[in-house]
Structure formats: structure tokens, C-alpha cells
Motif scaffolding. Structure first.
Motif: not given
Length: 210
Positions: A156-160, A166-168, A170-178
């Protein structure tokens, strides 16, 4: 500040999805807690509301079909499918519509978590004799569950990133953390560690909320 150490040991290689806020000790817990807590501000939850409303729309359609058929419905299973959809959307960023798909892989994995002997044995060992996990841990790995969720979050992260989506959630929060590992510079942000933070919400919400 006084009671952050719970006296619990997480064996990362044996149970990669156990590296979440509920079990981690202070060294990892503190930076992760401060980084993930903004997810629960009123503004973030307000942003997620349309995602919940979309899942509620699917529930409404499902109830219409049930009413028209006149057949009995298992309310607990229906509620579990609804919460699966909400968690899948708000945490993992996937619209899965478990209510309309009887063979939903997400729903199957949810059931497996609470019936998997190996996972239940690890929980029992942690509470009674944690050293048993270290000795017999390789026989208690829930490989299918681990691989499913880690692969799901990673893909999911790689696809985004590839499609600039962008989607509001938790995956987005984890991506920002990464992207900004300096926020938690004492921690190695592996795929399994990031996935564990999302997994604990699936684990908690799937059973209790439904």
C-alpha cells in the motif's frame, strides 16, 4: 512517566507484529507514542469521518437487502464485517466492503487471529512463562498472518508513493514517519515495526467494537 515499563518481552523475529504500543517498553514506546498520538486529534478524526460514512453506506445497503429477503441475519457477524470495513479504510487505507464479499480475505484473517492456536499459545506463554517463547518460539510463528499484514502495508505504501496518493488515514501517518525517521532516531523503522502499529488497531477494533 512512571509506569511505562510493563515487564513484557517482545521477540521480534518470532512475533514481528507484537512490536506495537501495547507491548513495547519505554525505549521504543515513548517516541512512537508521541509520533502516533496526533492521529487521534479531533481534526484527524474529522478528516476520517467520510471514510466511516462510506462504510456506513455499505452497511445500509446490506440491511436493505436483508430486509427485502426476509431471512434472519447474524448481527454479531454483520457488526464484525462493518468494523472490519471501517478499520480497513481508516487504518489500512483499503475499501474492501466485507459486507458484500463473503470471501473477504481481510475478514478471514480477522477470524484467524482469534482462533490461531500459535498466536493464542504465545499470549498464554507471555502471561505465564515468557521464557517458553524464547525456547519454543520458532514453532509458534503465525507466518500466514504476519506475511499478509506486512505485505499489505508495504504494498500500500509503495503504491501510494508511486502514484502520489494521499488519504487521511494511519498508513499516511506511517509513511510520514518513514520519510522523517529523525523523529524517532533511536528506532529502526522496519516494515514489521510499522505494520505492527496498524495491526494493533485491527486487532483491538475487530473483536471489541463489533
Amino acid at each position: 512517566s512512571s509506569f511505562m515499563d510493563r515487564g513484557l518481552t517482545v521477540y521480534e523475529k518470532i512475533e514481528p507484529l507484537a512490536q506495537h504500543l501495547f507491548l513495547l517498553e519505554s525505549e521504543k514506546w515513548r517516541p512512537l507514542r508521541s509520533t502516533l498520538s496526533p492521529m487521534f486529534t479531533s481534526g484527524k478524526l474529522k478528516d476520517m469521518f467520510p471514510l466511516v460514512a462510506e462504510c456506513a453506506g455499505n452497511l445500509e445497503k446490506f440491511l436493505d437487502r436483508v430486509a427485502d429477503s426476509g431471512e434472519p441475519v447474524e448481527c454479531r457477524e454483520m457488526s464484525a464485517k462493518f468494523t472490519t470495513d471501517v478499520i480497513g479504510s481508516c487504518v489500512f487505507g483499503i475499501s474492501m466492503n466485507s459486507l458484500g464479499d463473503e470471501d473477504s480475505e481481510f475478514r478471514r484473517m480477522g477470524r484467524k487471529i482469534f482462533s490461531d492456536f500459535k498466536l493464542l499459545a504465545r499470549v498464554a506463554c507471555r502471561q505465564i512463562a515468557p521464557w517458553l517463547i524464547k525456547v519454543f518460539g520458532r514453532f509458534l510463528q503465525s507466518t500466514e498472518i504476519d506475511n499478509f499484514f506486512i505485505g499489505l502495508v508495504r504494498d500500500t505504501m509503495q503504491y501510494r508513493e508511486k502514484n502520489n496518493i494521499y488519504r487521511p488515514d494511519m498508513i499516511n501517518i506511517l509513511m510520514e514517519l518513514k520519510k522523517h525517521p529523525d523523529k524517532v532516531n533511536t528506532i529502526e523503522l522496519t516494515d514489521s515495526l510499522l505494520t505492527a502499529q496498524a495491526f494493533v488497531f485491527f486487532n483491538a477494533g475487530f473483536e471489541t467494537s463489533s
